[in-house]
Design a protein around this motif. Structure first.
Motif, PDB file in Angstrom:
ATOM      1  N   MET A  82      14.627  28.646  86.943  1.00 19.25           N
ATOM      2  CA  MET A  82      15.461  28.820  85.717  1.00 19.25           C
ATOM      3  C   MET A  82      14.441  29.740  84.723  1.00 19.25           C
ATOM      4  O   MET A  82      13.585  29.418  84.408  1.00 19.25           O
ATOM      5  N   ASP A  83      14.974  30.761  84.065  1.00 23.21           N
ATOM      6  CA  ASP A  83      14.334  31.367  83.097  1.00 23.21           C
ATOM      7  C   ASP A  83      14.335  30.692  81.833  1.00 23.21           C
ATOM      8  O   ASP A  83      15.249  30.037  81.763  1.00 23.21           O
ATOM      9  N   LYS A  84      13.477  31.232  80.814  1.00 26.48           N
ATOM     10  CA  LYS A  84      13.559  30.547  79.518  1.00 26.48           C
ATOM     11  C   LYS A  84      14.756  30.442  78.893  1.00 26.48           C
ATOM     12  O   LYS A  84      15.262  29.668  78.300  1.00 26.48           O
ATOM     13  N   LYS A  85      15.557  31.949  78.918  1.00 25.44           N
ATOM     14  CA  LYS A  85      16.797  31.847  78.289  1.00 25.44           C
ATOM     15  C   LYS A  85      17.807  30.696  78.564  1.00 25.44           C
ATOM     16  O   LYS A  85      18.464  30.405  78.111  1.00 25.44           O
ATOM     17  N   ASN A  86      17.859  30.883  80.043  1.00 27.03           N
ATOM     18  CA  ASN A  86      18.632  29.644  80.626  1.00 27.03           C
ATOM     19  C   ASN A  86      18.318  28.237  80.168  1.00 27.03           C
ATOM     20  O   ASN A  86      19.224  27.322  79.946  1.00 27.03           O
ATOM     21  N   LYS A  87      16.851  27.911  80.035  1.00 24.40           N
ATOM     22  CA  LYS A  87      16.760  26.760  79.865  1.00 24.40           C
ATOM     23  C   LYS A  87      17.144  26.411  78.344  1.00 24.40           C
ATOM     24  O   LYS A  87      17.418  25.325  78.106  1.00 24.40           O
ATOM     25  N   ILE A  88      17.029  27.325  77.541  1.00 22.28           N
ATOM     26  CA  ILE A  88      17.385  27.166  76.140  1.00 22.28           C
ATOM     27  C   ILE A  88      18.731  26.970  76.055  1.00 22.28           C
ATOM     28  O   ILE A  88      19.403  26.038  75.213  1.00 22.28           O
ATOM     29  N   ILE A  89      19.687  27.616  76.865  1.00 21.92           N
ATOM     30  CA  ILE A  89      21.075  27.452  76.711  1.00 21.92           C
ATOM     31  C   ILE A  89      21.640  26.082  77.117  1.00 21.92           C
ATOM     32  O   ILE A  89      22.329  25.421  76.612  1.00 21.92           O
ATOM     33  N   GLU A  90      20.996  25.799  78.294  1.00 19.53           N
ATOM     34  CA  GLU A  90      21.105  24.351  78.832  1.00 19.53           C
ATOM     35  C   GLU A  90      21.004  23.417  77.716  1.00 19.53           C
ATOM     36  O   GLU A  90      21.659  22.331  77.755  1.00 19.53           O
ATOM     37  N   ALA A  91      19.773  23.575  77.254  1.00 21.56           N
ATOM     38  CA  ALA A  91      19.280  22.438  76.222  1.00 21.56           C
ATOM     39  C   ALA A  91      20.297  22.579  75.166  1.00 21.56           C
ATOM     40  O   ALA A  91      20.686  21.352  74.367  1.00 21.56           O
ATOM     41  N   SER A  92      20.673  23.769  74.561  1.00 18.85           N
ATOM     42  CA  SER A  92      21.689  23.839  73.601  1.00 18.85           C
ATOM     43  C   SER A  92      22.937  23.170  73.955  1.00 18.85           C
ATOM     44  O   SER A  92      23.540  22.294  72.959  1.00 18.85           O
ATOM     45  N   LYS A  94      11.975  21.757  72.196  1.00 20.99           N
ATOM     46  CA  LYS A  94      11.497  20.780  72.594  1.00 20.99           C
ATOM     47  C   LYS A  94      12.189  20.411  74.229  1.00 20.99           C
ATOM     48  O   LYS A  94      11.472  20.321  75.162  1.00 20.99           O
ATOM     49  N   LYS A  95      13.542  20.096  74.130  1.00 17.17           N
ATOM     50  CA  LYS A  95      14.344  19.980  75.336  1.00 17.17           C
ATOM     51  C   LYS A  95      14.138  20.888  76.214  1.00 17.17           C
ATOM     52  O   LYS A  95      14.084  20.643  77.606  1.00 17.17           O
ATOM     53  N   ALA A  96      13.992  22.199  75.840  1.00 21.18           N
ATOM     54  CA  ALA A  96      13.766  23.452  76.845  1.00 21.18           C
ATOM     55  C   ALA A  96      12.517  23.409  77.251  1.00 21.18           C
ATOM     56  O   ALA A  96      12.376  24.428  78.214  1.00 21.18           O
ATOM     57  N   GLY A 119       8.452  27.056  72.984  1.00 22.34           N
ATOM     58  CA  GLY A 119       7.952  27.021  71.846  1.00 22.34           C
ATOM     59  C   GLY A 119       9.262  27.261  70.706  1.00 22.34           C
ATOM     60  O   GLY A 119      10.206  27.763  71.083  1.00 22.34           O
ATOM     61  N   LYS A 120       9.253  26.910  69.681  1.00 24.22           N
ATOM     62  CA  LYS A 120      10.339  27.002  68.607  1.00 24.22           C
ATOM     63  C   LYS A 120      10.597  28.623  68.219  1.00 24.22           C
ATOM     64  O   LYS A 120      11.610  28.924  68.180  1.00 24.22           O
ATOM     65  N   GLY A 121       9.250  29.175  68.267  1.00 23.20           N
ATOM     66  CA  GLY A 121       9.475  30.889  68.052  1.00 23.20           C
ATOM     67  C   GLY A 121      10.224  31.431  69.335  1.00 23.20           C
ATOM     68  O   GLY A 121      10.805  32.491  68.990  1.00 23.20           O
ATOM     69  N   THR A 122      10.110  31.130  70.408  1.00 21.25           N
ATOM     70  CA  THR A 122      10.560  31.697  71.562  1.00 21.25           C
ATOM     71  C   THR A 122      12.181  31.704  71.510  1.00 21.25           C
ATOM     72  O   THR A 122      12.902  32.564  72.026  1.00 21.25           O
ATOM     73  N   VAL A 123      12.991  30.577  70.832  1.00 17.20           N
ATOM     74  CA  VAL A 123      14.124  30.686  70.665  1.00 17.20           C
ATOM     75  C   VAL A 123      14.451  31.794  70.077  1.00 17.20           C
ATOM     76  O   VAL A 123      15.636  32.798  70.472  1.00 17.20           O
ATOM     77  N   ILE A 154      27.149  30.542  69.649  1.00 16.18           N
ATOM     78  CA  ILE A 154      28.197  31.355  70.254  1.00 16.18           C
ATOM     79  C   ILE A 154      27.880  31.549  71.572  1.00 16.18           C
ATOM     80  O   ILE A 154      28.727  31.359  72.684  1.00 16.18           O
ATOM     81  N   SER A 155      26.503  31.978  71.926  1.00 19.22           N
ATOM     82  CA  SER A 155      26.126  32.311  73.422  1.00 19.22           C
ATOM     83  C   SER A 155      26.377  30.953  74.166  1.00 19.22           C
ATOM     84  O   SER A 155      26.780  31.158  75.398  1.00 19.22           O
ATOM     85  N   THR A 156      26.008  29.783  73.763  1.00 25.86           N
ATOM     86  CA  THR A 156      26.258  28.566  74.391  1.00 25.86           C
ATOM     87  C   THR A 156      27.485  28.341  74.724  1.00 25.86           C
ATOM     88  O   THR A 156      27.858  27.793  75.866  1.00 25.86           O
ATOM     89  N   ILE A 157      28.320  28.473  73.784  1.00 28.64           N
ATOM     90  CA  ILE A 157      29.836  28.133  73.923  1.00 28.64           C
ATOM     91  C   ILE A 157      30.260  29.089  75.056  1.00 28.64           C
ATOM     92  O   ILE A 157      31.066  28.689  75.849  1.00 28.64           O
ATOM     93  N   ASN A 158      30.002  30.437  74.933  1.00 31.25           N
ATOM     94  CA  ASN A 158      30.521  31.611  75.852  1.00 31.25           C
ATOM     95  C   ASN A 158      30.257  30.981  77.378  1.00 31.25           C
ATOM     96  O   ASN A 158      31.132  31.006  78.238  1.00 31.25           O
ATOM     97  N   TYR A 159      29.097  30.623  77.585  1.00 33.92           N
ATOM     98  CA  TYR A 159      28.222  30.241  78.683  1.00 33.92           C
ATOM     99  C   TYR A 159      29.108  28.873  79.403  1.00 33.92           C
ATOM    100  O   TYR A 159      29.431  28.838  80.686  1.00 33.92           O
ATOM    101  N   SER A 160      29.418  27.994  78.431  1.00 40.28           N
ATOM    102  CA  SER A 160      30.112  26.756  79.044  1.00 40.28           C
ATOM    103  C   SER A 160      31.520  26.908  79.330  1.00 40.28           C
ATOM    104  O   SER A 160      31.988  26.697  80.281  1.00 40.28           O
ATOM    105  N   LEU A 161      32.136  27.842  78.255  1.00 36.32           N
ATOM    106  CA  LEU A 161      33.559  28.120  79.073  1.00 36.32           C
ATOM    107  C   LEU A 161      33.801  29.071  80.221  1.00 36.32           C
ATOM    108  O   LEU A 161      34.463  28.412  80.839  1.00 36.32           O
ATOM    109  N   ASN A 162      32.838  29.885  80.329  1.00 38.08           N
ATOM    110  CA  ASN A 162      32.931  30.670  81.490  1.00 38.08           C
ATOM    111  C   ASN A 162      32.620  29.671  82.720  1.00 38.08           C
ATOM    112  O   ASN A 162      33.000  29.899  83.689  1.00 38.08           O
TER     113      ASN A 162
END
Lengths: 192, 192, 192, 192
Positions: free
Chosen positions: C1-11, C30-32, C35-39, C51-59
DNA sequence: CATGAATGAGCGTTCATTCAT
DNA sequence: GATGAATGAACGCTCATTCAT
């Protein structure tokens, strides 16, 4: 007891227990059984109340020490009584400890400016009582001829250190310890 | 100097000058040349910063005293050096006075709870240094056989009383006065 | 899983568990495991991430419901499966509940502005799936000829009310309760 | 109106419009025309004010609904009045919408803990009013013998969905739409 | 690309003081 | 004189965002 005195007594307890900044006027008023506004009838502001409370307390303690000491006959007994009374007042009323020494009033950072308003004569008197006793002992050829000013400061200093030790290490003062302190002070002072 | 140290140095000065409650984090940060938030990167909260600053200061002073004392040969000279250094540090940096004694940390009502977090070993060390010197003097038959614990407390107490006197009566400490104090202490301690 | 997805999952987990304002970027990073800057490399700011997290989850949820429903033969079974899947997703992953309904996204005061950025098609789809089933049932003469739009809103509303009840009164959802809900919905819809 | 009520009214509007976390005490005080400190005379803290505001609002709405409903004769008219009043209150005061449903209080992630302090009786009452009407209709043989609990949840759920729809898609509620909803609900409930 | 040290705006809360009654 | 409701300045702490490495 009039309202002004009730307020001072309440201040003594609360300032003593919790310190200047963590004591609020409302709780003083409540403990004194008066309205918050009433405090401002008798004292200009919080600092004025604090100074007044310290002076009141110092005065009371001085009188108590003086009374106790005067009833003793020899300088040695007077010295012991001085030390005894100091600690007795402390043990009787822990909250007063905080006001009990020039030292803490003085070094207490928060109130360094206050110290300028404290009646210096009262503080000086505390030392004078002891200095007089020491000089009496020297004159009567019972004590070694040490500098009486220095010796006074050392004895008052010793008491402060002991109070510090007790509070800092959270230990109790017992009669055995006080006896130990008195005996050694007398030994240091006395000829032979 | 790294930021953490800059913050501690700024704290030392400001807490010393104005006390715990009248010093605000913003002014510490400003004096240290860092952002307000940065303080919270290195210290959990204001109390943590305060404790850290006290321990830092106590430690520094102990080392300075120890270094100075060790270079002297006789117990008398060591005692004089101890007293000298104590006052020298004070004169060098008035703001440190406030942190300089166990006494004020301890009796300072507002921070009585803080005292539980101060490294007691550092405070004990302050006394131990002096007690060792006195015992050395007694062993070498140079000092009278007074109780070394009591004598230690009396000398440290004397210094505290003098500091109090100076601050309370807003007078300056001069070399003559320090010499006077030292001579009398030595006279009290020494045989003959 | 790439970093972007890890961040979304943690979110998803953290926003779900603690809400928008009480979740901080640092803990998401941290959960993802980034680094903080990476977000901020992948999302413009905190709101964008939300918003991105909500849309991901709804989908994700829509797909899961759709898959489950399609495998059923009759409209009644589909309805039951729809309700089942809704609750199953909830029970599987409580943290997702918070994102699971248009309702909470919408009524959630704090994020009312956010709702303008949520992909409305995804939300509409949630309803459409159910509406299609109901209309199929009506066409096949299995369901009463109720207004399908209203019925859809009532069934989704029922599920929301149940979720609310469960969370508000802090009770557990059990299979018996879900069965009870399904049976009554089917009874209301079905002819005879 | 006394100050406490002014503060609650201001809270209702601001919490409603901007949500818990984006509303600050200062703006509430300003809108209420009182000092910031005054808020803390009447409410322990921000959360206490929020809970109080919700309970106040829920209570008011319940009473309004109950009053409106009681004046109607038949269960059908009562149902229509219930729905009407629900929407009327919403239209009158958009800011109250946010407090209007158990749902949003509950699902609103940030305040899930608050919900434990909300008077559950008030929320239950909201449902009970409607359930009683439905059961009356069933008893009088006017409504189909559907499960009254489920039907209640479906109707309240329908209203919530409509509110969500309105807010989410940023559309206006008009009388035509409300009439459409009421008619379909009555059609679903009524025999023949 | 990735990081995390650094920042400072922002907010909840306290409390000394005032003043109308 | 006596009261306590009202006030608002002040401060500790958080956290989204930036940027040098």
């Amino acid at each position: 007891m009039d309202k002004k005195n009730k307020i001072i007594e309440a201040s003594l307890e609360l300032f003593g227990k919790k310190g200047y900044f963590e004591t609020d006027i409302e709780s003083i008023a409540k403990k004194a059984g008066v309205g918050k506004g009433t405090v401002y009838l008798y004292f200009k502001n919080k600092k004025d109340l604090f100074i007044s409370t310290i002076n009141y307390s110092l005065n009371n303690c001085n009188e108590e020490i003086l009374n106790a000491v005067e009833r003793m006959d020899t300088p040695s007994l007077k010295i012991e009584k001085y030390i005894d009374t100091f600690f007795k007042i402390m043990l009787e009323n822990v909250s007063k400890i905080k006001f009990f020494t020039m030292n803490n009033v003085n070094l207490n950072n928060q109130i360094v400016d206050f110290s300028k308003n404290i009646d210096k004569k009262i503080v000086v008197k505390r030392f004078q009582i002891l200095k007089d006793i020491i000089e009496e002992g020297i004159e009567k050829n019972l004590f070694k001829d040490f500098n009486s000013e220095i010796m006074t400061m050392m004895i008052v200093g010793l008491i402060h250190m002991e109070i510090s030790r007790v509070m800092f290490f959270d230990i109790q003062i017992d009669q055995k310890r006080i006896k130990y302190l008195k005996e050694n002070v007398i030994k240091i002072l006395s000829k032979e």
